[in-house]
Motif scaffolding. Structure first.
Motif, mmCIF file in Angstrom:
data_model
loop_
_atom_site.group_PDB
_atom_site.id
_atom_site.type_symbol
_atom_site.label_atom_id
_atom_site.label_comp_id
_atom_site.label_asym_id
_atom_site.label_seq_id
_atom_site.Cartn_x
_atom_site.Cartn_y
_atom_site.Cartn_z
ATOM 1 N N UNK A 556 -1.091 19.322 27.642
ATOM 2 C CA UNK A 556 -2.407 19.796 27.208
ATOM 3 C C UNK A 556 -2.341 21.259 26.780
ATOM 4 N N UNK A 557 -1.688 22.114 27.592
ATOM 5 C CA UNK A 557 -1.570 23.526 27.233
ATOM 6 C C UNK A 557 -0.677 23.729 26.017
ATOM 7 N N UNK A 558 0.354 22.882 25.882
ATOM 8 C CA UNK A 558 1.239 23.009 24.729
ATOM 9 C C UNK A 558 0.482 22.753 23.429
ATOM 10 N N UNK A 559 -0.320 21.694 23.395
ATOM 11 C CA UNK A 559 -1.113 21.404 22.197
ATOM 12 C C UNK A 559 -2.146 22.490 21.945
ATOM 13 N N UNK A 560 -2.782 22.970 23.013
ATOM 14 C CA UNK A 560 -3.789 24.012 22.843
ATOM 15 C C UNK A 560 -3.165 25.276 22.260
ATOM 16 N N UNK A 660 -10.242 19.932 20.142
ATOM 17 C CA UNK A 660 -9.169 20.801 20.621
ATOM 18 C C UNK A 660 -9.555 21.464 21.931
ATOM 19 N N UNK A 661 -10.657 22.206 21.913
ATOM 20 C CA UNK A 661 -11.056 22.935 23.122
ATOM 21 C C UNK A 661 -11.556 21.987 24.214
ATOM 22 N N UNK A 662 -12.469 21.097 23.880
ATOM 23 C CA UNK A 662 -13.055 20.224 24.899
ATOM 24 C C UNK A 662 -12.024 19.301 25.553
ATOM 25 N N UNK A 663 -11.078 18.664 24.829
ATOM 26 C CA UNK A 663 -10.049 17.867 25.509
ATOM 27 C C UNK A 663 -9.190 18.691 26.464
ATOM 28 N N UNK A 664 -8.823 19.927 26.063
ATOM 29 C CA UNK A 664 -8.038 20.779 26.964
ATOM 30 C C UNK A 664 -8.849 21.124 28.208
#
Length: 676
Positions: A556-560, A660-664
């Motif tokens: 999750x952090x990698x994608x963000x 992007x923001x909400x899934x993270x």
């Protein structure tokens, strides 16, 4: 002072007894490696051999090997991430200083702003007053009556007029209107280039742009008398400031949707620049407010802004303001406030004026808005437009030499992308660093045997011997076991969370305006319970292991971090703001003490409760509510504007927020949930 004088600094060093006491309490000699030279039979500590005859490079390599295998090294990433966030935030607040910002300047020498004598005035004042009465006479009437009057005025000035009807539907509302425009063909041109002069019938505040429309009609008649134009001039009167300009710009570039937007019956060449006139005042004005923000954070070429500023303030003596900073004393606070307002406007990505619709087509555009109560009249504003068009007429090619990425902090001071971009990049990199640390932690299972104090007694740690290139390193022993990573479930959950963002994205872009308030309240309440529900569901179906929890947050952090780093090059403000709001996600479920190393997700209940509260306060719905409260606007109005932007302007701020923001945020809230 001679260098020997530096020896007096030794008085600042702690006494040797204090150092020995600290060494004994921390057991430093037991923790540091002991190096042994097999050939020379010499022994040493701290990674340094006492003799120069033995090799030194293998000892350094052994130190790196021990450092890599030491589990305590993974305690550093949270501090590094926090340091990067603080540095990025601090560097942003340094930008208004003179050392980091620059004075604006004209890069395109052909523009020659303010170098021509303007003739608009005198008898044109009477024509303006007549047109102003004509506009006032049809104000509030049906659209076809307004269009007929505008077409009649164009024809009387010797200009052929054309019309374009359009219709947009968004949030259950229908936006209809009709644009009226005319093309003044350049006597010295070949119809390959054109510049556009626009006045919206109603401005962005919903007020009648009476003086603005009358001034544009007067300028159209005035420009017709001159034979110096090398580019066609398009005079456009739109029904409103959002839908009308977008429909006309789409149709001009053949990107319109038929039959909702009609094609244009007349066209000219490639558009070189656009100037919008906004004057809804019935009295003299004080300053020109230059609006330059485009859709999705795009900005016009800085040369166009500098040209208008140089003409207004330098040639005409009219003060220039921006970002609704009506009074600017050039102090640090006012510079910072102007810059932050520009960042918020750029981050929202909405249309700030009729000019915004042209910037996505790489057509540089600005809006000149008359504000305040002063001694400047409409003729002064007309001379500013005339001189600006004379400069645009000098262009040999499209704007390209100056900056397209910048932050303005006053009318004559800016910061380029090379100076401000590292701020957002540092915030984005902190997520990548934490993702790498979590990846490393997920692949090893280490139980340290470093000595600890029990009953005021020091226990000497069990030692191990590492051999490498003829050297021996003696160091504290760790039972290091490399384990296989279980990737399927964490990857599936992260991908599913991002696809889950399509649900609020669709709802808030397609719901009707009457249901927005109720829908948002229901979603905000469900969003508070969603992490606990998902955590309970995962625990009931297949409880996640420690490794899976680490990998879940890692991906999750990698994608963000990847998304924000890429977004920073397109919309710096949006990437920076979301990066700051999502910063706590880097520290979710990360107790890095040695005692809890084997199960890093098993933080205390109090700690998890505090993190849950912090994340709930920084969730997208909560941030949106707080912003609406601070700006004194209704949530319904914001959602309507976003839905219209999605339909008409191609606004993708919602995609960044919900996909992007909400899934993270959802994954981070699930990881720190006490139910997982």
């Amino acid at each position: 002072m001679p260098l020997d004088g530096l020896g007096y600094l030794k008085i600042l060093a702690p006494p040797e007894k204090v150092l020995r006491w600290i060494e004994g309490k921390l057991n430093l000699l037991g923790r540091l490696p002991h190096y042994v030279s097999i050939d020379q039979k010499t022994y040493g500590r701290y990674g340094v051999l006492p003799t120069t005859s033995g090799p030194s490079l293998p000892g350094a390599e052994a130190s790196l090997l021990l450092l890599r295998r030491d589990p305590r090294i993974l305690k550093a990433p949270p501090y590094v991430s926090l340091l990067l966030i603080l540095i990025g935030l601090t560097s942003l607040f340094l930008l208004p200083l003179d050392y980091y910002s620059r004075h604006t300047y004209i890069s395109e020498n052909a523009l020659l702003p303010g170098q021509v004598h303007t003739y608009f005035g005198g008898s044109e004042q009477n024509i303006f007053n007549a047109y102003k009465h004509e506009v006032q006479a049809v104000a509030g009437k049906e659209q076809h009556e307004i269009s007929n009057k505008l077409e009649e005025i164009f024809n009387s000035a010797g200009l052929k007029a054309a019309r374009q009807k359009y219709q947009f539907e968004a949030a259950g509302n229908r936006y209809t209107g009709e644009n009226v425009y005319s093309i003044l063909h350049a006597p010295r041109g070949d119809a390959t280039e054109a510049i556009v002069l626009i006045a919206a019938w109603t401005n962005m505040d919903g007020e009648l742009n009476q003086s603005g429309c009358a001034l544009v009609l007067t300028l159209a008649r005035y420009f017709k008398r001159w034979s110096l134009w090398s580019k066609d001039i398009i005079i456009l009167i739109t029904s409103d400031s959002k839908a009308g300009p977008q429909a006309w710009a789409d149709a001009y570039h053949n990107e319109h949707s038929v039959p909702a937007v009609e094609p244009l019956p007349m066209k000219s060449g490639a558009l070189q620049g656009v100037v919008v006139v906004d004057n809804a005042l019935n009295h003299r004005f004080e300053s020109l407010h230059i609006v330059y923000d485009g859709i999705n954070g795009q900005l016009p070429n800085l040369d166009l802004f500098n040209t208008a500023t140089a003409i207004a303030s330098g040639q005409m003596g009219i003060s220039v303001v921006l970002q609704r900073m009506w009074k600017h004393g050039d102090s640090y606070r006012e510079r910072l406030q102007t810059m932050l307002r520009g960042m918020v406007s750029q981050g929202l990505g909405h249309a700030s004026g009729p000019h915004s619709c042209f910037i996505p087509y790489h057509v540089d555009a600005i809006t000149l808005q008359a504000v305040g109560d002063g001694w400047q009249d409409e003729m002064a504003m007309g001379r500013c437009v005339e001189s600006t068009f004379r400069s645009l007429n000098n262009l040999l090619e499209k704007f390209h030499q100056s900056f397209f990425f910048y932050l303005l902090m006053q009318a004559n001071r800016f910061v380029s992308i090379g100076t401000y971009l590292p701020s957002a990049m540092l915030v984005a990199v902190n997520f990548s660093i934490m993702a790498i640390a979590l990846w490393i932690r997920s692949g090893r299972s280490t139980v340290p045997t470093i000595g600890s104090k029990k009953k005021n007694e020091e226990k000497e740690p069990e030692m191990e011997v590492i051999r490498q290139d003829g050297m021996v390193a003696i160091a504290p022993k760790h039972r290091l076991v490399i384990v296989e990573r279980e990737l399927f479930l964490p990857i599936t959950l992260v991908v599913a969370s991002h696809f889950l963002g399509v649900i609020p994205l669709y709802i808030f872009n397609h719901a009707s305006q009457s249901a927005f308030s109720r829908t948002f309240i229901i979603f905000a309440q469900a969003n508070m319970l969603l992490p606990s529900f998902l955590a309970a569901l995962l625990s009931y179906q297949s409880p996640l292991s420690t490794q899976q929890r680490l990998l879940l947050q890692c991906f999750s952090l990698l994608l963000l971090g990847m998304f924000l780093a890429t977004l920073a090059t397109l919309n710096f403000s949006l990437a920076f703001l979301i990066g700051l709001l999502a910063a706590p996600l880097s520290f979710v479920g990360q107790p890095y003490s040695t005692t809890s190393y084997e199960n890093p997700a098993s933080g205390g209940k109090v700690r998890k409760l505090l993190m849950t509260i912090v994340l709930q306060l920084l969730s997208p719905p909560a941030v949106m509510l707080a912003a609406c409260k601070a700006w004194d606007v209704r949530v319904e109005d914001v959602l309507v504007e976003a839905a219209f932007g999605w339909t008409a302007h191609g606004l993708w701020t919602q995609v960044v927020v919900w996909c992007i923001w909400w899934p993270a945020w959802t994954v981070g809230s699930v990881v720190c949930s006490p139910l997982l």
